[in-house]
Structures are given as structure tokens and as C-alpha cells.
Design an enzyme around this catalytic site. Structure first.
Site: not given
Length: 611
Positions: A429, A493-494, A469, A514-515, A447
């Protein structure tokens, strides 16, 4: 569209003078030397290799934190993207014009993290209308998707490497649609002009950065033999890109030229869209069970406008993106849990860091269970942020710090309706933060998922593997999992682009890659900026930590030294693990009458400003 409804709040951001004094005090040579000696004397803790949880850990770290201050500031993860965006602002462009230029250049120069074949979220502040709005450009599952697409015939999940390169992992990209729609609403420079810097770089070439070259080597380790186009472009002769030789991507230049001439809809309708569909469907040669995309998959893609998720926390109004991202909810809940527990005001006290780690892990338990695409019904965000619920969670957290947290039952709900999934990877990302001279702000996280996404190229573009995801197992314990794969859905998503308000005006904007660790990184930066009164450079450079199951990952070799002995972060029931952490924070903060930007040195981030 949603208008900001910020309440008048007291100022807690300290003045520039107070910040500078504190910074000088905190950075005295004796303290720095002592901290460095302390780090050298730490007893070894288990180090983590590059893995499915951290596939971009091969980054080359900069020795200097890039900062800039002025009336308009750009922070991106790549110097070429920052330069292109700043030039657009210098020519009178809007923050969104600069964003289009930055993302297009990132697609060329940082393709391992984002690009036209991916998706993202934009949190935009319109200074003239005093309005805050979310543009959801998350990828969607094609109409032929099935919930078991990433399972073997036995019912077991595919291996991580096999899943990341599987064509069934490629979601319908939303990046171009997001940029086009935002530009059509706010742009002040011609769309075609904003794409020219990227077109020139792709056609004429540029020297690949150390991070790009190391990312290609990492993609090779993950597996790239399945796509000839990827090998020919990024692994000529079977070897990663050499240093000192211009890198060109003529196919991507042609795609960008088509978009410049015909607009963003050309990605989804017309000859380019047909070539994209054909290119994706040709991947059946490597995956015979892949059912392919229909023409309607691209033509029907639409950006979703959403209301921002806001809460008053630490005497500021903190606003971020709502579901299908779970990152914003996690940031707000983490800060709310910290407020409920207290004792987080002192960065020199190990307890402040332990409280942060616990709050992050308890917030994770809720978001990973409850969040899904809102198309399938509302997500109980209000209940999860309800003060009485947060207080109860905080009390349970303090009473049993060694217990691995489970999701809670927010007010109004009498049962847990979903199966409880296990943790999964989410990576690859980038983030862009821009403020223009008129005060418009773009906080944008973008991302393609794993490093270089699926490692499949179509029309010169890296295609995402974003559909990993979704939870790979659609049913757990006889109950459907909330975040299961179905046609037209957007995976959780994060990503958590965030803007902070004081007295109804923005004073801070940030985001990070950073996921699943994104909300951990952002929460720590917000704590430093809003509660510890750190200046932007220190807010970005101070160490990071991230809970992960029964482990607590503490940052190894952070840009600025730990203010405590990290071995004191002995949260009961959790093993300490030391490793580098691949954040890429882009921070803007208003101090006095100027905006100050700081770019994360953990990547190749660069902050640039106009006077």
C-alpha cells in the site's frame, strides 16, 4: 456529500515555540547517546524474516526524515511523485489535481505498492464549502465470483503464494474511477495535464530507486514466473532491475496516454476497457478454473460516496473513512479505549506504550469480526464506539491484560451473527497527503495488495490481488463470515486516511500503508501529535509497535530511538518480537499559519512545500 459538523473545541496542539523547545529537550545528545547504548544492550528477542505478514520489509531506510513547511505541502512515498504533485500546485492546481499527478507517477515509479490496477480511499476536505467527504474506490469482486474461489477442492485454503498470483484474487480496479470522479468535481487543471509527468516517466524512463529494485527481488522470491509480461519488464534476463539503468514502461505510457485523451471512463468502457478485460481473461492459461471477467464488471464499476466516521477524542474531532474499511473504526476505538483507561500521557513511561498495544489489540478483535461491505447491511460502528461500550471494554482490558481479546457485543445486538475468521494478510500500500494554498486537503491511501499485487501485468499495469482481503473460508463453525466473497462486494480494508479538526478547521491530516497494521501506526502517530505534543518530525519518526495474535511486534532500529527500554513492554501473555516495520506515514500538521509536512523515512517518502 456530507458537511462537517465539528463542534468548537479547545486547542491542545501546542505552539511552534513550545514544540521546538520540547523537541530540543527530548533530543539532547546525552539522551540520544544513552538511548542508543540502551538499544545496543537489549537482550535479543526473536527477529522475523520477510513473510506473508511483512512482504515489503526489504525497504532501504533513509537516514533523514524529510520535512517541509509552507502554504501548500505535499507528502508522498516517492520523490518523483512529490515533485509532480508540487508542480501541479505551483501552476494553480487543486489538491485533487496534485493527487491525480502523484498517483499516476506512483503507478510508474512505485508499482509495487499502488497503481491504476488497484484501489483506494480518499478523505477530502473542501475548504470553500467546509465539507468533508469520502470517495470509496475499493476494488469489487467480479460477477462470476464464488465464495470458495480461493479454496482447494478439499475445502482447504490455497497457499499464500498461490492465492496472491491467482487471477481469482484480482478485483475490479477502482483507482482510475476515484481519481476521475474527484477530479470532475474539484479539479482546476485539465485532466490530461495532470497525467503528463507520469507519461513522460513511463516513456522516457527513470532510474529505479533502491526500494523498487529490492521490491522486484522480493516479488521474484514470492513467485513471478507465472506471468511472462511481468518477467520481461521487471526481471529482464531473469534478474531484478539493475542500478544505474533507465527503466521504461512503454505499455503503461500508452495506457496513460489513452486516459489522458479520453478521460477516466476509458478505463471502464471502450477499446482500452476491452483490452483490459481480454488481458485479464487471458490469464486462464495459468489458472484453468478462473471464470474471467464480463464486460459488465468494468462498465458497472462505481465509486461510492460515503459519510466520514468522526468522533471527539483527545479534545479534537478525528475523522476517517468508514466501512468497508475497518482501519478507521480501529483508530477511533483505539483512541477511545486509551481515553477510557487514562495513563497514556507520558511517552517516557512504559505503561503508556503497554496501554497503546492493548488498546490496538482489543480494537482489532472488534473490527476483524464486525466489519463487512455495507451493501449487506449496516455495520454497528455507532455501537462499537458507544461510550458505555468502550468503557466496559476498557475495564475488561485492564482487568485481564494477558487475555487475547475476543469481539464484543455492542449495544442493541443480542447475539454474534457471524463466524469468527482467523487472521489474514493484507499488504502492499501507499499513502499521499496534500494540502493546497486554499486549504483543500486530500488524504488518500492506495493499494495493489501484496508487493506488485498479483505479479500479473495487463496493459503495462500491475493488477491487484485485493480479493485475498476477503476471508478465504466463507463459513466458520456453521456461520457465514461477515467478510466473505460474493459478486459486487468490496473486501474489508485496513486503510485509514484521517483528518483531525479543531475549532471546526483541519489541523492535521495523515495516513499510512502497512496492511492490517495501518491503524496501529496511525494511532501511535495521533497519540504523539495530539497527546504528547510532539512536532511532526518526531510524531513520524518515533518507534512503532503492533500486536499480532499472541505476539507484540516492537520496531527494530526505528528512525528515532525508543524513549523507553522496549524490553519493558512485557504485556502478560504476549511474546516480544523485534523487527523492522514497513509504515509509510504521510503527515501534515498546521502550526501557526503554516502547514508542516513530514514523510516517513521507513520508505522513500518526501515532503515538499510552496512558500
Amino acid at each position: 456529500m456530507v458537511r462537517s459538523c465539528n463542534r468548537s473545541l479547545p486547542t491542545t496542539l501546542s505552539s511552534a515555540g513550545a514544540r521546538l523547545g520540547w523537541s530540543l529537550f527530548r533530543s539532547r545528545p546525552t539522551l540520544m547517546i544513552g538511548a542508543l547504548l540502551l538499544l545496543l544492550s537489549l537482550s535479543p528477542v526473536s527477529a522475523a524474516p520477510v513473510s506473508r505478514d511483512d512482504p515489503e520489509q526489504a525497504d532501504t531506510r533513509k537516514s533523514r526524515i524529510s520535512t517541509a513547511a509552507g502554504s501548500a505541502v505535499v507528502v508522498t512515498a516517492n520523490p518523483l511523485a512529490s515533485k509532480a504533485a508540487l508542480n501541479v500546485l505551483a501552476s494553480g492546481g487543486h489538491a485533487v489535481d496534485a493527487l491525480v499527478a502523484a498517483q499516476a507517477v506512483l503507478a510508474v515509479a512505485e508499482p509495487q505498492s499502488s497503481g491504476l490496477g488497484g484501489g483506494g480511499f480518499l478523505l477530502h476536505w473542501d475548504a470553500r464549502r467546509q465539507a468533508l467527504e469520502v470517495f470509496d474506490g475499493r476494488e469489487t469482486a467480479p460477477e462470476r465470483s464464488r465464495s470458495d474461489d480461493l479454496l482447494k477442492p478439499s475445502g482447504d485454503p490455497l497457499s499464500y503464494r498461490a492465492a496472491t498470483r491467482n487471477p481469482d484474487a484480482i478485483g475490479i480496479p477502482g483507482t482510475v474511477a476515484l481519481l476521475w470522479e474527484a477530479h470532475q468535481q474539484m479539479g482546476q487543471r485539465p485532466w490530461s495535464s495532470t497525467l503528463q509527468p507520469a507519461i513522460r516517466l513511463a516513456r522516457e524512463g527513470f532510474l529505479p530507486s533502491p526500494r523498487l529494485r529490492s521490491s522486484v527481488a522480493l516479488a521474484q522470491r514470492l513467485g513471478a514466473t507465472h506471468n511472462l509480461a511481468f518477467q520481461q519488464l521487471y526481471l529482464p534476463g531473469g534478474k531484478p532491475l539493475p542500478a544505474g539503468r533507465l527503466f521504461r514502461n512503454p505499455a503503461l505510457a500508452r495506457t496513460l496516454e489513452t486516459l489522458a485523451q479520453h478521460g477516466g471512463r476509458a478505463f471502464y468502457e471502450g477499446p482500452l476497457a476491452q483490452r483490459i478485460q481480454s488481458g485479464v481473461n487471458a490469464l486462464t492459461a495459468q489458472a484453468p478454473n478462473f471464470k474471467g471477467w464480463s464486460a459488465n464488471d468494468l462498465a458497472s464499476y462505481a465509486v461510492v460516496r460515503r459519510s466520514p466516521l468522526c468522533r471527539v477524542l483527545m479534545k479534537h474531532r478525528v475523522c476517517t473513512v468508514p466501512p468497508p474499511s475497518s482501519g478507521g473504526l480501529a483508530v477511533l476505538q483505539t483512541l477511545a479505549l486509551l481515553e477510557a483507561t487514562g495513563g497514556f500521557n507520558d511517552p517516557d513511561n512504559p505503561q503508556s506504550w503497554r496501554d497503546l498495544a492493548l488498546a490496538e489489540s482489543w480494537a482489532d478483535a472488534d473490527r476483524l469480526y464486525w466489519v463487512h461491505d455495507p451493501i449487506d447491511g449496516s455495520v454497528p460502528t455507532q455501537g462499537l464506539l458507544n461510550p458505555s461500550y468502550v468503557q466496559a471494554r476498557a475495564q475488561a482490558m485492564q482487568a485481564s491484560p494477558g487475555r487475547l481479546p475476543q469481539p464484543g457485543l455492542p449495544p442493541g445486538l443480542k447475539r454474534f451473527p457471524f463466524g469468527r475468521p482467523g487472521p489474514g494478510p493484507e499488504l502492499g500500500t501507499s499513502h499521499v497527503t496534500i494540502v493546497d494554498g486554499a486549504g483543500n486537503i486530500a488524504s488518500y491511501t492506495t493499494t495493489v495488495e501484496t508487493v506488485f499485487g498479483s505479479r500479473n501485468l495487463v496493459e503495462g499495469m500491475v493488477m491487484n490481488n485485493q480479493l485475498t482481503d476477503f476471508d478465504w473460508r466463507p463459513v466458520v463453525g456453521g456461520l457465514a463470515v461477515a467478510n466473505r466473497r460474493r459478486p459486487g462486494r468490496r473486501p474489508v480494508s485496513s486503510m485509514a486516511p484521517t483528518i483531525v479538526f479543531n475549532n471546526q478547521q483541519p489541523v492535521l491530516a495523515l495516513g499510512s500503508p502497512g496492511g492490517k497494521r495501518i491503524p496501529h501506526f496511525i494511532s501511535r502517530v495521533l497519540l504523539a501529535a495530539l497527546q504528547w505534543a510532539e512536532p511532526p518530525k518526531r510524531s513520524v519518526g518515533l518507534p512503532l509497535l503492533s500486536p499480532q495474535g499472541d505476539s507484540l511486534v516492537i520496531e527494530k532500529d526505528p528512525p528515532l530511538p525508543w524513549p523507553i527500554n522496549p524490553n519493558q513492554l512485557n504485556v502478560p501473555g504476549r511474546k516480544l518480537r523485534s523487527q523492522t516495520l514497513g509504515s509509510g506515514i504521510g503527515l501534515l500538521q498546521r502550526i501557526g499559519d503554516r502547514w508542516h509536512g513530514a514523510a516517513d523515512p521507513r520508505r522513500e517518502g518526501t515532503a515538499l512545500a510552496l512558500p
